[in-house]
Design a protein around this motif. Structure first.
Motif, PDB file in Angstrom:
ATOM      1  N   TRP A  39      10.122  -4.488   1.075  1.00 60.24           N
ATOM      2  CA  TRP A  39       9.654  -3.832  -0.138  1.00 60.24           C
ATOM      3  C   TRP A  39      10.813  -2.981  -0.641  1.00 60.24           C
ATOM      4  O   TRP A  39      11.890  -2.964  -0.012  1.00 60.24           O
ATOM      5  N   LEU A  40      10.621  -2.264  -1.747  1.00 59.76           N
ATOM      6  CA  LEU A  40      11.704  -1.458  -2.307  1.00 59.76           C
ATOM      7  C   LEU A  40      11.353   0.024  -2.298  1.00 59.76           C
ATOM      8  O   LEU A  40      10.294   0.405  -2.805  1.00 59.76           O
ATOM      9  N   PRO A  41      12.214   0.863  -1.743  1.00 63.94           N
ATOM     10  CA  PRO A  41      11.975   2.307  -1.823  1.00 63.94           C
ATOM     11  C   PRO A  41      11.933   2.768  -3.278  1.00 63.94           C
ATOM     12  O   PRO A  41      12.515   2.131  -4.169  1.00 63.94           O
ATOM     13  N   GLY A  98      -9.357   2.566   1.689  1.00 68.82           N
ATOM     14  CA  GLY A  98      -8.989   3.527   2.731  1.00 68.82           C
ATOM     15  C   GLY A  98      -7.492   3.699   2.883  1.00 68.82           C
ATOM     16  O   GLY A  98      -7.035   4.351   3.835  1.00 68.82           O
ATOM     17  N   MET A  99      -6.724   3.157   1.975  1.00 66.12           N
ATOM     18  CA  MET A  99      -5.266   3.247   2.069  1.00 66.12           C
ATOM     19  C   MET A  99      -4.779   4.688   2.123  1.00 66.12           C
ATOM     20  O   MET A  99      -5.343   5.566   1.478  1.00 66.12           O
ATOM     21  N   GLY A 100      -3.707   4.911   2.871  1.00 64.76           N
ATOM     22  CA  GLY A 100      -3.075   6.217   2.932  1.00 64.76           C
ATOM     23  C   GLY A 100      -3.388   6.997   4.188  1.00 64.76           C
ATOM     24  O   GLY A 100      -2.618   7.879   4.573  1.00 64.76           O
ATOM     25  N   ALA A 101      -4.495   6.679   4.840  1.00 69.04           N
ATOM     26  CA  ALA A 101      -4.863   7.422   6.046  1.00 69.04           C
ATOM     27  C   ALA A 101      -3.865   7.180   7.171  1.00 69.04           C
ATOM     28  O   ALA A 101      -3.505   8.108   7.902  1.00 69.04           O
ATOM     29  N   ASP A 102      -3.405   5.951   7.321  1.00 71.76           N
ATOM     30  CA  ASP A 102      -2.454   5.656   8.396  1.00 71.76           C
ATOM     31  C   ASP A 102      -1.149   6.422   8.204  1.00 71.76           C
ATOM     32  O   ASP A 102      -0.589   6.963   9.163  1.00 71.76           O
ATOM     33  N   ARG A 114      13.882   1.297  12.596  1.00 71.23           N
ATOM     34  CA  ARG A 114      13.863  -0.042  13.194  1.00 71.23           C
ATOM     35  C   ARG A 114      12.449  -0.484  13.564  1.00 71.23           C
ATOM     36  O   ARG A 114      12.171  -1.676  13.649  1.00 71.23           O
ATOM     37  N   SER A 115      11.541   0.483  13.730  1.00 72.15           N
ATOM     38  CA  SER A 115      10.172   0.131  14.123  1.00 72.15           C
ATOM     39  C   SER A 115       9.422  -0.596  13.021  1.00 72.15           C
ATOM     40  O   SER A 115       8.425  -1.264  13.290  1.00 72.15           O
ATOM     41  N   TYR A 116       9.878  -0.466  11.776  1.00 73.54           N
ATOM     42  CA  TYR A 116       9.135  -1.109  10.692  1.00 73.54           C
ATOM     43  C   TYR A 116      10.009  -1.902   9.726  1.00 73.54           C
ATOM     44  O   TYR A 116       9.490  -2.506   8.778  1.00 73.54           O
ATOM     45  N   THR A 117      11.309  -1.925   9.942  1.00 74.35           N
ATOM     46  CA  THR A 117      12.169  -2.738   9.087  1.00 74.35           C
ATOM     47  C   THR A 117      12.381  -4.110   9.715  1.00 74.35           C
ATOM     48  O   THR A 117      12.041  -4.354  10.870  1.00 74.35           O
ATOM     49  N   ASP A 164       6.907   8.353   5.718  1.00 74.10           N
ATOM     50  CA  ASP A 164       6.024   7.326   5.181  1.00 74.10           C
ATOM     51  C   ASP A 164       5.444   7.729   3.830  1.00 74.10           C
ATOM     52  O   ASP A 164       5.292   6.892   2.931  1.00 74.10           O
ATOM     53  N   ALA A 165       5.087   8.996   3.687  1.00 75.47           N
ATOM     54  CA  ALA A 165       4.520   9.465   2.420  1.00 75.47           C
ATOM     55  C   ALA A 165       5.538   9.371   1.287  1.00 75.47           C
ATOM     56  O   ALA A 165       5.173   9.221   0.122  1.00 75.47           O
ATOM     57  N   ARG A 166       6.823   9.437   1.633  1.00 70.97           N
ATOM     58  CA  ARG A 166       7.882   9.391   0.616  1.00 70.97           C
ATOM     59  C   ARG A 166       8.401   7.978   0.376  1.00 70.97           C
ATOM     60  O   ARG A 166       8.922   7.693  -0.705  1.00 70.97           O
ATOM     61  N   MET A 167       8.293   7.106   1.369  1.00 72.88           N
ATOM     62  CA  MET A 167       8.910   5.782   1.250  1.00 72.88           C
ATOM     63  C   MET A 167       7.893   4.647   1.344  1.00 72.88           C
ATOM     64  O   MET A 167       7.667   3.907   0.395  1.00 72.88           O
ATOM     65  N   PHE A 168       7.277   4.501   2.505  1.00 71.55           N
ATOM     66  CA  PHE A 168       6.413   3.352   2.787  1.00 71.55           C
ATOM     67  C   PHE A 168       5.190   3.325   1.881  1.00 71.55           C
ATOM     68  O   PHE A 168       4.815   2.264   1.360  1.00 71.55           O
ATOM     69  N   LEU A 169       4.559   4.472   1.679  1.00 72.66           N
ATOM     70  CA  LEU A 169       3.321   4.517   0.894  1.00 72.66           C
ATOM     71  C   LEU A 169       3.553   4.142  -0.570  1.00 72.66           C
ATOM     72  O   LEU A 169       2.941   3.193  -1.077  1.00 72.66           O
TER      73      LEU A 169
END
Length: 636
Positions: A187-189, A365-369, A438-441, A487-492
């Motif tokens: 995805w794209l930051p 429910g998105m965002g809770a994780d 590295r855990s999610y890329t 995650d709140a700044r990038m992944f979400l």
């Protein structure tokens, strides 16, 4: 929820605005309009596509003009009634019951300071006829998108990138660093856009463009500051905060439904919504048996049915068995940028089904994780820090070699724990930030560079440095909350909110996310990390809060992911496409990608030696995306 587009200080602005509006017609089938303001040297054109949710009357259609202000607004303001009452007490007269008019009058009264008063999701444009300025604004956490391009001394903007491409495609070119970022992350930051020169208005910010060509950009809400403030204060009452947020997100003049996977987050949102709206119904997905087998996926539908039965919820089941070869180009076009997460297909097909049944609004429910430490990567990184305390001889001499020998499939069945163990070893020995990345890329730096033309390798180092800078841009002293903040700044915003917006709006539906809310975010960061992840239990604070409403069977069930049967698709449905479109495609043919490296991924996946299905899917979507852009005149 709607689509917006417009032009400021563009001589061809009216034609461009109309073209962009036509390209995003799916976002608002209920009404459309273009506002034209020309006064001396000032030219502004605002276009709107309406999906009517609050105040269904034509009087609330947009663009909406009132006493020198014109707004073009995409979103929902959940506290609009409270703000309307406050404004009315100060003498403001309203002519509609819409939240749009409340946003306009709040801006007239408080200016940009109004933004911090809003509870909702939004992206809007406002033209002030007195000053001749154009203002753009976006919600705090980036739920609603807004792209803009500085052009000819002014700016053009839209809810979706494809609108800008439709309007000025031959003027544009892709940005190599963003394409490589999409390979790293799938995805794209928010900081990058796939089209050179196009910008995303950052979450929690606003911008002003003036007639003289000058502009300014300000931030009114920063999640980093909120997290720091919250961590220094007392823990919030999560039950109260979440219950109030779900109630707020039910504000609508049309029926509201929910997504229900049977997991904690969607079950919690659904059950709380059901308490407030007894007629609420839900949508869930199921998969073909053969896909379950190869994917080694838990059957979430079992849990969704249990929740629905226990709480008397009408559940609609949608089987995910699409013609993925036919669907691939559609989902690539819908997602706008090279986003390689097949979960977008699930959202699209559920929203298609909901819309066919007349549903316009769904709660998710998105965002809770992200906020409460619920992903496997969060737990894995905590476990990795513990793993590093083991003697090196045990890690490197015994555990590592044993895991690397494990196959990822056997007798046509996916071996889920083998995949997880192999993934864990790719980051377990790394420092905190590198381990989290590295855990999610998709690749480490050397693997990514090895896929690319040698002259593109410098981009890789820049991407790694960008991630490091964002991760370390905090004073939080808590490992778990540092990951949640990143995650709140990038992944979400970069992945989950992006694909949800595009997929849902492609079906002319609105998805609301009660967990992605400024008040909930503040509450989440008031909870210490050791209360989010404890021993082998993730998202523990939220689970304890949920005990007030849900049975333990749902709360403490094994973690599942909102994904698609990707391995089955890559090995079966998409096999010919991988050979013809990816391995013989433009990215490989131009040298952007190295054939030998890509072919090795494909061979290892097909032989069952490694699980590279996600990487292959991402590269296939990137190739398809580049072809789409080239067809529209964009230089690739």
């Amino acid at each position: 929820m709607c689509g917006i587009a417009g032009c400021y200080q563009q001589r061809d602005g009216l034609a461009l605005a109309e073209t962009m509006s036509d390209r995003i017609a799916h976002r608002g089938p209920d009404a459309d309009g273009v506002h034209r303001f020309e006064d001396g040297e000032v030219r502004a054109y605002l276009a709107h596509r309406r999906l009517s949710i609050i105040d269904l009357s034509s009087g609330a259609d947009q663009p909406f003009t009132k006493r020198g202000l014109t707004i073009c607004y995409n979103g929902e303001l959940y506290n609009y009634k409270e703000l309307r009452a406050e404004l009315s007490r100060s003498g403001v007269a309203f002519r509609t019951s819409s939240d749009t008019e409340v946003v306009l009058e709040a801006w007239r009264r408080w200016g940009p300071a109004a933004l911090s008063r809003f509870r909702g999701m939004f992206a809007f444009a406002m033209v002030d006829e007195d000053s001749g300025s154009l203002f753009l604004a976006r919600d705090p956490l980036g739920i609603k998108p807004l792209y803009f391009l500085r052009r000819h001394g002014g700016v053009i903007f839209a809810s979706e990138l494809k609108a800008l491409v439709a309007a000025v495609g031959p003027e544009l070119r892709t940005e190599p660093g963003a394409l490589i970022a999409s390979m790293l992350y799938y995805w794209l930051p928010e900081q990058r856009c796939a089209i050179d020169g196009v910008e995303k208005l950052p979450p929690g910010s606003w911008a002003e463009f003036r007639p003289d060509g000058s502009s300014r950009h300000e931030t009114y809400w920063r999640v980093t500051e909120v997290a720091t403030e919250a961590a220094a204060g007392p823990p919030a009452d999560l039950r109260q905060v979440i219950e109030e947020s779900v109630a707020a997100h039910l504000v609508a003049d049309v029926p509201v439904s929910t997504f229900l996977s049977g997991g904690l987050d969607s079950s919690l949102v659904t059950v709380l919504a059901k308490r407030l709206d007894p007629g609420i119904d839900s949508y869930t997905i199921t998969f073909r048996a053969q896909d379950h087998r190869l994917e080694a996926m838990p059957d979430d539908a079992i849990y969704a049915r249990k929740v629905a039965q226990q709480f008397g919820i009408d559940l609609h089941e949608i089987e995910i068995a699409p013609d993925v070869v036919e669907l691939l180009p559609r989902i690539v076009d819908i997602l706008d940028e090279p986003i390689g997460d097949p979960a977008a297909i699930n959202t699209l097909l559920m929203c298609d089904a909901a819309r066919a049944a007349g549903v316009k609004v769904l709660l998710s429910g998105m965002g809770a994780d992200e906020l409460f430490g619920g992903y496997r990567k969060h737990l894995a990184c905590v476990m990795g820090a513990q793993y590093q305390r083991l003697p090196g001889v045990l890690r490197n001499g015994l555990v590592g070699p044993a895991v690397r020998r494990l196959p990822v499939t056997a007798n046509g069945r996916g071996l889920r724990y083998a995949r997880w163990a192999k993934r864990f070893l790719t980051f377990a020995d790394l420092p905190e930030e590198a381990a989290f990345r590295r855990s999610y890329t998709m690749y480490d730096a050397d693997e990514l560079a090895g896929l690319l033309s040698p002259d593109l390798e410098p981009y890789v180092g820049k991407l790694i440095a960008e991630h490091s800078d964002i991760y370390h841009d905090t004073t939080l002293d808590d490992h778990v909350n540092r990951m949640c903040l990143a995650d709140a700044r990038m992944f979400l915003p970069g992945l989950n909110l992006a694909y949800t917006d595009r997929s849902s709006m492609a079906a002319s539906t609105e998805v609301r996310t009660p967990f992605v809310d400024p008040i909930v975010a503040r509450a989440a960061f008031s909870i210490p990390g050791n209360e989010k992840i404890h021993r082998r239990q993730g998202k523990l604070a939220l689970k304890k809060a949920a005990e007030a409403w849900l049975p333990n069977e749902i709360i403490y069930r094994p973690k599942a992911s909102f994904s698609a049967p990707l391995r089955a698709w890559v090995r079966n449905d998409l096999r010919e496409l991988v050979d013809d479109v990816l391995l013989r495609g433009e990215l490989v043919g131009s040298g952007f990608l190295r054939f030998e490296a890509v072919n090795r991924l494909v061979e290892d996946e097909r032989a069952g030696r490694q699980d590279y299905s996600k990487q292959i899917w991402q590269l296939l979507t990137l190739e398809t995306w580049c072809r789409h852009l080239r067809e529209q005149g964009v230089s690739v």
